[in-house]
Motif scaffolding. Structure first.
Motif, PDB file in Angstrom:
ATOM      1  N   SER A   1     -37.738  71.862  30.900  1.00  0.00           N
ATOM      2  CA  SER A   1     -39.109  71.829  30.399  1.00  0.00           C
ATOM      3  C   SER A   1     -39.175  71.378  28.937  1.00  0.00           C
ATOM      4  CB  SER A   1     -39.723  73.223  30.525  1.00  0.00           C
ATOM      5  OG  SER A   1     -40.939  73.299  29.830  1.00  0.00           O
ATOM      6  N   ILE A   2     -39.924  70.321  28.702  1.00  0.00           N
ATOM      7  CA  ILE A   2     -40.154  69.847  27.332  1.00  0.00           C
ATOM      8  C   ILE A   2     -40.981  70.885  26.568  1.00  0.00           C
ATOM      9  CG2 ILE A   2     -41.297  68.059  25.963  1.00  0.00           C
ATOM     10  CD1 ILE A   2     -38.783  67.078  27.293  1.00  0.00           C
ATOM     11  N   VAL A   3     -41.909  71.517  27.257  1.00  0.00           N
ATOM     12  CA  VAL A   3     -42.753  72.530  26.621  1.00  0.00           C
ATOM     13  C   VAL A   3     -41.905  73.702  26.141  1.00  0.00           C
ATOM     14  CG1 VAL A   3     -44.661  74.146  26.994  1.00  0.00           C
ATOM     15  CG2 VAL A   3     -44.770  71.844  27.952  1.00  0.00           C
ATOM     16  N   GLY A   4     -40.945  74.128  26.938  1.00  0.00           N
ATOM     17  CA  GLY A   4     -40.055  75.224  26.543  1.00  0.00           C
ATOM     18  C   GLY A   4     -39.217  74.865  25.332  1.00  0.00           C
ATOM     19  N   LYS A   5     -38.691  73.651  25.325  1.00  0.00           N
ATOM     20  CA  LYS A   5     -37.900  73.198  24.182  1.00  0.00           C
ATOM     21  C   LYS A   5     -38.757  73.126  22.928  1.00  0.00           C
ATOM     22  CE  LYS A   5     -34.833  70.394  27.046  1.00  0.00           C
ATOM     23  NZ  LYS A   5     -34.386  69.032  27.354  1.00  0.00           N
ATOM     24  N   LEU A   6     -39.971  72.584  23.067  1.00  0.00           N
ATOM     25  CA  LEU A   6     -40.876  72.517  21.921  1.00  0.00           C
ATOM     26  C   LEU A   6     -41.245  73.903  21.420  1.00  0.00           C
ATOM     27  CD1 LEU A   6     -43.334  69.618  22.775  1.00  0.00           C
ATOM     28  CD2 LEU A   6     -41.768  69.758  20.850  1.00  0.00           C
ATOM     29  N   PHE A   7     -41.457  74.837  22.342  1.00  0.00           N
ATOM     30  CA  PHE A   7     -41.793  76.204  21.952  1.00  0.00           C
ATOM     31  C   PHE A   7     -40.719  76.803  21.060  1.00  0.00           C
ATOM     32  CE2 PHE A   7     -41.495  80.808  23.081  1.00  0.00           C
ATOM     33  CZ  PHE A   7     -42.597  81.222  22.355  1.00  0.00           C
ATOM     34  N   VAL A   8     -39.458  76.603  21.421  1.00  0.00           N
ATOM     35  CA  VAL A   8     -38.360  77.159  20.621  1.00  0.00           C
ATOM     36  C   VAL A   8     -38.308  76.479  19.253  1.00  0.00           C
ATOM     37  CG1 VAL A   8     -35.862  77.428  20.483  1.00  0.00           C
ATOM     38  CG2 VAL A   8     -37.042  77.846  22.638  1.00  0.00           C
ATOM     39  N   PHE A   9     -38.390  75.158  19.222  1.00  0.00           N
ATOM     40  CA  PHE A   9     -38.340  74.449  17.942  1.00  0.00           C
ATOM     41  C   PHE A   9     -39.541  74.788  17.058  1.00  0.00           C
ATOM     42  CE2 PHE A   9     -35.452  71.293  20.055  1.00  0.00           C
ATOM     43  CZ  PHE A   9     -34.360  71.572  19.256  1.00  0.00           C
ATOM     44  N   LEU A  10     -40.719  74.863  17.644  1.00  0.00           N
ATOM     45  CA  LEU A  10     -41.903  75.201  16.856  1.00  0.00           C
ATOM     46  C   LEU A  10     -41.869  76.646  16.374  1.00  0.00           C
ATOM     47  CD1 LEU A  10     -44.667  73.284  18.825  1.00  0.00           C
ATOM     48  CD2 LEU A  10     -43.624  72.670  16.630  1.00  0.00           C
ATOM     49  N   THR A  11     -41.250  77.533  17.137  1.00  0.00           N
ATOM     50  CA  THR A  11     -41.097  78.915  16.688  1.00  0.00           C
ATOM     51  C   THR A  11     -40.219  78.983  15.452  1.00  0.00           C
ATOM     52  OG1 THR A  11     -41.416  79.792  18.893  1.00  0.00           O
ATOM     53  CG2 THR A  11     -40.261  81.196  17.325  1.00  0.00           C
ATOM     54  N   VAL A  12     -39.116  78.260  15.473  1.00  0.00           N
ATOM     55  CA  VAL A  12     -38.238  78.233  14.293  1.00  0.00           C
ATOM     56  C   VAL A  12     -39.002  77.665  13.095  1.00  0.00           C
ATOM     57  CG1 VAL A  12     -36.158  77.194  13.314  1.00  0.00           C
ATOM     58  CG2 VAL A  12     -36.121  78.113  15.632  1.00  0.00           C
ATOM     59  N   ALA A  13     -39.759  76.604  13.319  1.00  0.00           N
ATOM     60  CA  ALA A  13     -40.536  76.008  12.230  1.00  0.00           C
ATOM     61  C   ALA A  13     -41.589  76.994  11.709  1.00  0.00           C
ATOM     62  CB  ALA A  13     -41.208  74.722  12.700  1.00  0.00           C
ATOM     63  N   TYR A  14     -42.244  77.717  12.615  1.00  0.00           N
ATOM     64  CA  TYR A  14     -43.269  78.670  12.205  1.00  0.00           C
ATOM     65  C   TYR A  14     -42.684  79.798  11.361  1.00  0.00           C
ATOM     66  CZ  TYR A  14     -47.085  82.019  12.484  1.00  0.00           C
ATOM     67  OH  TYR A  14     -48.068  82.912  12.164  1.00  0.00           O
ATOM     68  N   VAL A  15     -41.532  80.297  11.759  1.00  0.00           N
ATOM     69  CA  VAL A  15     -40.917  81.402  11.026  1.00  0.00           C
ATOM     70  C   VAL A  15     -40.449  80.933   9.647  1.00  0.00           C
ATOM     71  CG1 VAL A  15     -38.954  82.996  11.009  1.00  0.00           C
ATOM     72  CG2 VAL A  15     -40.313  82.707  13.074  1.00  0.00           C
TER      73      VAL A  15
END
Length: 93
Positions: A29-43
């Motif tokens: 899932s591209i959405v799952g991968k983006l979720f993880v990367f965006l979470t790191v960016a958000y933190v």
């Protein structure tokens, strides 16, 4: 207080390899991968929904998002942990 070595032992190598396989899988899932990367960016990003200058609430939103991402990675790692590495372009089982 835990040492860096204790933290390194807390995550078995099999899970790290499974997470690596997840990110390398073109069918994942591209959405799952983006979720993880965006979470790191958000933190890491200094601009949050609740600013970190608010002592407790500012940290709770980061903690909540990071917890969701880690739970997702845990589920993904469980699926990919025992999967055999495949050649690129090979169909998923």
């Amino acid at each position: 207080m835990s040492s860096p070595r204790a933290a390194a032992r807390a995550v078995p190598i099999g899970y790290l390899a499974a997470i690596y396989r997840f990110f390398r899988d073109p069918n994942a899932s591209i959405v799952g991968k983006l979720f993880v990367f965006l979470t790191v960016a958000y933190v890491v990003w200094p601009i949050d929904a609740i600013p970190d200058v608010a002592p407790i609430l500012g940290w709770l939103d980061d903690l909540g998002i990071a917890t969701l991402a880690l739970a997702y990675l845990g589920r993904v790692a469980a699926r990919y942990r025992h999967a055999l590495p495949q050649a690129p372009g090979a169909p998923a089982p």
